[in-house]
Design an enzyme around this catalytic site. Structure first.
Site, PDB file in Angstrom:
ATOM      1  CG  HIS A  51      -2.621   3.500   3.044  1.00 54.82           C
ATOM      2  ND1 HIS A  51      -1.415   3.638   3.677  1.00 54.82           N
ATOM      3  CD2 HIS A  51      -3.525   3.293   4.039  1.00 54.82           C
ATOM      4  CE1 HIS A  51      -1.571   3.522   4.983  1.00 54.82           C
ATOM      5  NE2 HIS A  51      -2.854   3.316   5.229  1.00 54.82           N
ATOM      6  CG  HIS A  53      -7.899   2.248   6.714  1.00 59.52           C
ATOM      7  ND1 HIS A  53      -7.255   1.281   7.463  1.00 59.52           N
ATOM      8  CD2 HIS A  53      -6.977   3.208   6.474  1.00 59.52           C
ATOM      9  CE1 HIS A  53      -5.997   1.653   7.676  1.00 59.52           C
ATOM     10  NE2 HIS A  53      -5.799   2.828   7.081  1.00 59.52           N
ATOM     11  CG  LEU A  54     -12.319  -0.873   1.396  1.00 60.63           C
ATOM     12  CD1 LEU A  54     -12.305  -2.060   0.433  1.00 60.63           C
ATOM     13  CD2 LEU A  54     -13.181   0.253   0.836  1.00 60.63           C
ATOM     14  NE  ARG A  55     -12.224   2.574   9.255  1.00 59.48           N
ATOM     15  CZ  ARG A  55     -10.968   2.816   9.583  1.00 59.48           C
ATOM     16  NH1 ARG A  55     -10.094   1.828   9.691  1.00 59.48           N
ATOM     17  NH2 ARG A  55     -10.561   4.047   9.827  1.00 59.48           N
ATOM     18  CG  ASN A  85      -6.749  -1.047  10.176  1.00 58.67           C
ATOM     19  OD1 ASN A  85      -7.134  -1.094   9.012  1.00 58.67           O
ATOM     20  ND2 ASN A  85      -6.581   0.096  10.815  1.00 58.67           N
ATOM     21  CG  HIS A 170       1.607   3.158  10.809  1.00 54.82           C
ATOM     22  ND1 HIS A 170       0.415   3.825  10.640  1.00 54.82           N
ATOM     23  CD2 HIS A 170       2.182   3.724  11.894  1.00 54.82           C
ATOM     24  CE1 HIS A 170       0.287   4.752  11.583  1.00 54.82           C
ATOM     25  NE2 HIS A 170       1.352   4.698  12.366  1.00 54.82           N
ATOM     26  CG  HIS A 223       0.820   6.863   6.263  1.00 57.77           C
ATOM     27  ND1 HIS A 223       1.822   6.425   7.088  1.00 57.77           N
ATOM     28  CD2 HIS A 223      -0.284   6.150   6.599  1.00 57.77           C
ATOM     29  CE1 HIS A 223       1.343   5.478   7.873  1.00 57.77           C
ATOM     30  NE2 HIS A 223       0.071   5.279   7.601  1.00 57.77           N
ATOM     31  CG  ASP A 296      -4.091   6.502   5.929  1.00 61.33           C
ATOM     32  OD1 ASP A 296      -4.809   5.496   6.095  1.00 61.33           O
ATOM     33  OD2 ASP A 296      -3.408   7.002   6.837  1.00 61.33           O
TER      34      ASP A 296
END
Ligand code: DOR
Length: 419
Positions: A51, A53-55, A85, A170, A223, A296
């Site tokens: 989990h 987030h690499l953006r 996302n 989520h 999570h 996360d």
């Protein structure tokens, strides 16, 4: 060597010979043209984070594939799964391919994308799951945007089953959460911040479990943060449902008390909970109800964080602090070292059905060397991530990856052992 998924003894003093990017031999007194001496340190399979987030694409001012994978290598991770996302959302082949291609170009660690469940995370129209699967996704999720429509969740589960992909939820019932910025309870009341109740999470998990039972599809709860969710998953596993889940280091280490000073770095979704929840999470991790530890990792810039608590974006960094935080539980004696490593290696690999997580002969040489006592402090000067939003910034922690080897190549070498 600590390799909980291995057939051989889990805890062994041995040499590992790597050749052509693969593990070719494990034993005593092996010879090789180049030797890296890591005596007395832990040699473990490359860590796997389900989990992150690499953006990239779209929010490269927070993180990009290069800085995010660099932070992963520093943290000891060799495989990371990235959430959809982004902007545009990873809801179609072109975006999945872009992420896979960029990660290969950077070549730091393996990136396995997670595709969106719904188009543009709209919660209404299923995304192009078949073509994303062809392009390399390993799971589907609308992370950050829980799928509220039960009928759509059912169809998504059926679709996911067709492609043998886990659906990662989520879990947050938005009607129960009512936009609360932290856990609903005594601390929220005291500091005057609107909270969201623990049942916002468990109610959605309970609903989803009914649909899992109906469809037989694989379900992974992201999570997990409440005692009640742990109890529901424990029961579902007992009933033989195809359910797995993860917990973050921050939900294990912190409670809603950390929000008392309105520090927006402590604002995460799901929110930090109570001591009772924290204890149940640890118990669930110890007894295997909780399969994996996942960070996360959620980078944000001062634009999203240097604002009032209720206006701040939720999320905190995780890749570079996961190991020391988890090793603290090992040092305190509340978590076994083998279970800790299993939850960071073999167990996440099994949860998503991806290769890796064990130092098997013939396996790709993803190896992490850990010094469990090595002091470490995250500072703005030394951090590998592009963002700074960690409540652990400046804290004295201990235990870290000193060497990370990805496909036989050293991608992190804290003490310049190779020079
Ligand atoms: O804290 C969070 N941050 N939770 C989420 O679900 C999304 C994530 C993000 O993208 O920043």
């Amino acid at each position: 060597m600590l390799d909980p998924a291995a057939q051989r003894p889990v805890d062994l003093a041995a040499d590992v010979r790597i050749q052509g990017g693969r593990i070719v031999e494990i034993g005593r007194g092996l010879v090789a043209p180049r030797i890296i001496d890591v005596k007395d340190l832990w040699v473990v399979p490359g860590l796997i984070d389900l989990h992150v987030h690499l953006r990239e694409p779209g929010q490269e001012y927070k993180e990009d594939i290069e800085t995010g994978t660099r932070a992963a290598a520093v943290g000891g991770f060799t495989t990371i799964c990235c959430m959809p996302n982004t902007r545009p959302v990873n809801d179609q082949r072109a975006v999945t391919e872009l992420i896979v291609r960029r990660a290969k170009e950077v070549g730091c660690v393996r990136v396995r994308p997670i595709g969106a469940i719904t188009h543009n995370l709209d919660g209404k129209h299923l995304a192009d799951i078949a073509e994303m699967k062809e392009a390399g996704i390993v799971a589907i999720s609308d992370d950050g945007r829980p799928v509220m429509n039960s009928g759509l969740v059912r169809r998504a589960f059926e679709y996911a089953r067709t492609f043998d992909l886990p659906l990662v939820q989520h879990a947050e019932d938005l009607d129960l959460a009512e936009g609360g910025s932290m856990n609903e309870g005594a601390v929220a009341t005291r500091i005057g911040i609107k909270g969201q109740p623990a049942c916002a999470e468990s109610a959605m998990v309970a609903r989803d479990l009914e649909i899992v039972e109906w469809t037989g599809a694989r379900y992974h709860v992201a999570h997990v943060s409440t005692a009640r969710t742990v109890a529901l998953i424990r029961d579902a596993k007992r009933r033989g449902l195809p359910v797995t889940c993860e917990v973050t280091p921050h939900h294990l280490a912190l409670t809603d008390e950390a929000c008392s000073h309105y520090d927006t770095r402590t604002k995460v979704m799901p929110p930090l909970r109570t001591t009772a929840d924290q204890e149940a999470l640890l118990e669930g991790l110890v007894d295997g109800t909780i399969d994996a530890i996942a960070t996360d990792h959620a980078p944000h810039s001062p634009v999203e964080k240097d604002v009032e608590f209720e206006c701040a974006a939720p999320g905190m960094l995780g890749l570079e602090t996961a190991l020391p935080i988890i090793l603290d539980f090992v040092r305190m004696g509340s978590l076994d070292d083998k279970r800790a490593i299993a939850a960071l290696t073999g167990a996440p690999a099994r949860a998503f059905g991806i290769p890796g997580g064990s130092l098997a002969i013939g396996a790709v040489a993803d190896v992490t060397v850990i010094d469990p006592e090595r002091p470490m402090t995250l500072t703005p000067e030394t951090i590998a991530s592009k963002s700074r939003n960690s409540p652990f910034m400046g804290q004295k922690l201990a235990g870290r990856a000193v060497l990370t080897i990805f496909e036989g190549k050293v991608v992190h070498d804290l003490d310049s052992r190779l020079r």
